[in-house]
Design a protein around this motif. Structure first.
Motif, mmCIF file in Angstrom:
data_model
loop_
_atom_site.group_PDB
_atom_site.id
_atom_site.type_symbol
_atom_site.label_atom_id
_atom_site.label_comp_id
_atom_site.label_asym_id
_atom_site.label_seq_id
_atom_site.Cartn_x
_atom_site.Cartn_y
_atom_site.Cartn_z
ATOM 1 N N LEU A 446 40.970 35.279 22.423
ATOM 2 C CA LEU A 446 40.649 34.030 23.106
ATOM 3 C C LEU A 446 39.157 33.963 23.410
ATOM 4 C CD1 LEU A 446 43.600 34.108 25.674
ATOM 5 C CD2 LEU A 446 43.508 32.842 23.494
ATOM 6 N N PRO A 447 38.637 32.785 23.737
ATOM 7 C CA PRO A 447 37.235 32.696 24.170
ATOM 8 C C PRO A 447 36.993 33.505 25.440
ATOM 9 C CG PRO A 447 38.104 30.534 23.593
ATOM 10 C CD PRO A 447 39.276 31.469 23.614
ATOM 11 N N ALA A 448 35.757 33.899 25.649
ATOM 12 C CA ALA A 448 35.390 34.762 26.770
ATOM 13 C C ALA A 448 35.843 34.206 28.115
ATOM 14 C CB ALA A 448 33.874 34.974 26.776
ATOM 15 N N ASP A 449 35.673 32.925 28.314
ATOM 16 C CA ASP A 449 36.015 32.336 29.613
ATOM 17 C C ASP A 449 37.472 32.574 29.994
ATOM 18 O OD1 ASP A 449 33.442 31.443 29.665
ATOM 19 O OD2 ASP A 449 33.911 29.315 29.394
ATOM 20 N N GLU A 450 38.354 32.623 28.991
ATOM 21 C CA GLU A 450 39.777 32.831 29.265
ATOM 22 C C GLU A 450 39.999 34.192 29.923
ATOM 23 O OE1 GLU A 450 42.305 30.744 28.757
ATOM 24 O OE2 GLU A 450 41.213 29.153 27.745
ATOM 25 N N TYR A 451 39.334 35.220 29.429
ATOM 26 C CA TYR A 451 39.519 36.560 29.990
ATOM 27 C C TYR A 451 38.855 36.693 31.354
ATOM 28 C CZ TYR A 451 41.100 37.540 25.279
ATOM 29 O OH TYR A 451 41.784 37.502 24.087
ATOM 30 N N MET A 452 37.711 36.053 31.522
ATOM 31 C CA MET A 452 37.061 36.090 32.830
ATOM 32 C C MET A 452 37.952 35.434 33.887
ATOM 33 S SD MET A 452 34.242 37.730 32.335
ATOM 34 C CE MET A 452 33.109 37.371 33.687
ATOM 35 N N THR A 453 38.625 34.354 33.513
ATOM 36 C CA THR A 453 39.533 33.674 34.449
ATOM 37 C C THR A 453 40.770 34.519 34.720
ATOM 38 O OG1 THR A 453 38.771 31.499 33.711
ATOM 39 C CG2 THR A 453 40.916 31.594 34.812
ATOM 40 N N GLN A 454 41.341 35.107 33.667
ATOM 41 C CA GLN A 454 42.550 35.918 33.832
ATOM 42 C C GLN A 454 42.330 37.062 34.810
ATOM 43 O OE1 GLN A 454 44.110 37.357 30.092
ATOM 44 N NE2 GLN A 454 44.187 35.319 29.179
ATOM 45 N N TRP A 455 41.153 37.662 34.763
ATOM 46 C CA TRP A 455 40.874 38.834 35.596
ATOM 47 C C TRP A 455 40.113 38.474 36.863
ATOM 48 C CZ3 TRP A 455 42.656 43.790 34.959
ATOM 49 C CH2 TRP A 455 43.387 44.016 33.795
ATOM 50 N N ASN A 456 39.926 37.193 37.101
ATOM 51 C CA ASN A 456 39.242 36.721 38.313
ATOM 52 C C ASN A 456 37.833 37.298 38.427
ATOM 53 O OD1 ASN A 456 39.151 35.153 40.678
ATOM 54 N ND2 ASN A 456 39.727 36.893 41.966
ATOM 55 N N TYR A 457 37.146 37.346 37.291
ATOM 56 C CA TYR A 457 35.788 37.862 37.237
ATOM 57 C C TYR A 457 34.778 36.721 37.265
ATOM 58 C CZ TYR A 457 37.584 42.421 35.540
ATOM 59 O OH TYR A 457 38.228 43.626 35.397
ATOM 60 N N LEU A 458 33.595 37.026 37.757
ATOM 61 C CA LEU A 458 32.458 36.124 37.672
ATOM 62 C C LEU A 458 31.453 36.687 36.676
ATOM 63 C CD1 LEU A 458 31.841 35.444 41.481
ATOM 64 C CD2 LEU A 458 33.043 33.963 39.848
ATOM 65 N N TYR A 459 30.814 35.804 35.918
ATOM 66 C CA TYR A 459 29.719 36.243 35.062
ATOM 67 C C TYR A 459 28.558 36.723 35.934
ATOM 68 C CZ TYR A 459 31.763 34.052 30.868
ATOM 69 O OH TYR A 459 32.568 33.715 29.801
ATOM 70 N N ASP A 460 27.811 37.694 35.447
ATOM 71 C CA ASP A 460 26.617 38.162 36.143
ATOM 72 C C ASP A 460 25.433 37.277 35.791
ATOM 73 O OD1 ASP A 460 28.116 40.196 37.129
ATOM 74 O OD2 ASP A 460 27.247 41.779 35.888
ATOM 75 N N ARG A 461 24.787 36.758 36.804
ATOM 76 C CA ARG A 461 23.527 36.047 36.642
ATOM 77 C C ARG A 461 23.631 34.974 35.563
ATOM 78 N NH1 ARG A 461 19.969 41.615 37.658
ATOM 79 N NH2 ARG A 461 20.685 41.861 39.805
#
Length: 475
Positions: A446-461
């Motif tokens: 999946l696109p990166a945003d999907e995994y960041m949302t699934q794991w409740n992560y925020l992008y750095d900077r």
């Protein structure tokens, strides 16, 4: 510890040291090509070369995800990054993870960790590097008891660390050497019972010019040969960087010689599985870039030696089939005759190794679910999945096939064969293998945003900044 974790019994199951000790030495960002036994005649690594003459040499040890924290999490859990969730640096490995130290500890082993950790992570919303200088709480040490650890530092001179009681100390001088001294001390004190020790060095990861002066003086940047895939305009810079990188590597080689001598002195060499490897490589100006994350061999291939005299003798043997990061833990457990927990996703290749066979593994998976930091989207980073076989590299991004190399005919990966008519059959074969690997690991790509949302992560900077058509731009 979760329900699938091993419980800790009061009495160890092993009453005497009849199971192998494990000494696992990890360098950071040491690529496979830069070592004497691999044919490099300009780097000075006599102790590793001697070790190679007594070890299994893994010619295609491949980091599944070529970044620090993801490698560490995959090694300690035997899982793929999208399972344990550490697919981005400075994100925490969950306490519930069942790890190497917990498994060996349940089997009666003493456990020790020295050096760089990089798995504690930071709280959501905190500064991305806020935990790097803080102690790792006891419940976040994943089963390791002996503890001389810094979460992350790239200052290798007079750097500080924390002990089991969160007390702060200093590694005097170049930290590789006092870390090795601590490892020798641990081995001496635990030689009468089985133990697992992980020694994690910071270099040769940049900064490239901070090795002790005596090691820097061994290399003349002006005389160093470069890989042919270093663009001409970067070659002077590449030679300077390579000289500093080599200085770190030779200092580590000296420390490994001391460590091996300490094991010999303790009288446990025959019954000790000694592993040397690295988390990932470094582009070192190949293709005009440095560092990692990328799918080319300079980033994904690492050196790996395994010496275990009681089972393999002391004659060198080359292992040609690829092995990936999640495969290392189950293979060590197999060699240690310890049952492999169901949570582990990697393959146990111990039976093949003990039978004198190659691994019979057609390919290993490589991936980047989320580009970040030095290869963030705005710097050309992209999501990808791929495979590395003995001979070929095949990689797809979200638009489809991206890279195909015949590494036997084209070892510097200068000619991309993807979508060329004469290689249609090969590309189809590689695509089928990749699809099987993704299905086996439940990876939907999946696109990166999907995994960041699934794991409740925020992008750095600024990692998330990208043009809407960033994939097409990078074609």
């Amino acid at each position: 510890m979760s329900n699938n974790s091993v419980s800790t019994s009061e009495e160890p199951k092993l009453e005497e040291n009849n199971h192998p000790n494990i000494v696992f030495v990890l360098a950071d960002q040491w690529r496979a090509q830069e070592i004497g036994y691999a044919g490099n005649d300009q780097i000075i690594t006599p102790n590793l070369d001697k070790l190679a003459s007594e070890s299994l040499i893994f010619e295609n040890a491949v980091t599944t995800m070529a970044v620090c924290a993801p490698w560490r999490a995959s090694f300690l859990t035997g899982q793929y990054p999208l399972t344990h969730g550490v697919f981005y640096n400075d994100k925490p490995l969950p306490n519930e993870a069942l790890t190497l130290a917990e498994i060996y500890k349940e089997a009666g082993y003493a456990t020790g960790y020295i050096g760089k950790w990089h798995l504690n992570g930071h709280a959501r919303g905190a500064d991305p590097f806020s935990a790097r200088d803080q102690p790792v709480p006891k419940d976040r040490r994943q089963g390791f008891d002996y503890w001389k650890v810094r979460e992350v530092t790239h200052n290798y001179n007079n750097s500080f660390y924390f002990d089991e009681n969160d007390e702060k100390h200093t590694w005097e001088g170049y930290d590789v050497f006092p870390q090795t001294d601590s490892a020798i001390s641990f081995i001496s004190k635990n030689k009468e019972k089985p133990f697992v020790l992980m020694l994690s060095y910071g270099p040769p990861h940049d900064p490239y010019f901070s090795a002790p002066k005596e090691y820097q003086e061994l290399y003349d940047a002006g005389t160093l040969k470069l890989r042919p895939n270093v663009p001409e305009e970067y070659q002077d810079s590449a030679r300077r960087v390579l000289a500093g990188y080599y200085a770190h590597a030779t200092a580590i080689d000296k420390a490994i010689g001391d460590l091996l001598a300490g094991i010999d002195k303790a009288g446990i060499a025959d019954n000790t599985i000694f592993v040397f490897t690295s988390e990932h490589g470094d582009m070192l100006m190949s293709r005009g870039v440095v560092k990692k994350q990328r799918p080319w061999d300079e980033a994904i291939k690492v050196p790996m030696l395994l010496r275990y005299p009681d089972k393999f003798g002391t004659r060198s043997k080359r292992v040609l089939d690829p092995i990936g990061t999640p495969d290392l833990l189950p293979t060590l457990l197999g060699l240690s005759e310890i049952p492999i927990p169901e949570s582990i996703e990697g393959k146990d290749f111990s039976a093949n190794l003990l039978a004198g066979k190659d691994l019979e593994n057609e390919a290993t998976l490589i991936m980047l679910p989320v580009p970040f930091h030095e290869w963030q989207f705005k710097n050309g980073g992209r999501e990808y999945r791929g495979i590395r076989t003995r001979r070929y590299t095949y990689v797809t991004d979200l638009l489809g096939p991206w890279l195909l190399y015949d590494n036997e005919k084209d070892p510097y990966q200068l000619t991309n064969l993807v979508n060329q008519a004469e290689y249609k059959g090969l590309q189809k074969e590689m695509e089928a293998i990749l699809k099987r690997k993704l299905k086996a690991t439940h990876d939907q790509f999946l696109p990166a945003d999907e995994y960041m949302t699934q794991w409740n992560y925020l992008y750095d900077r600024s990692d998330s900044l990208r043009a809407e058509n960033y994939l097409e731009i990078n074609r």
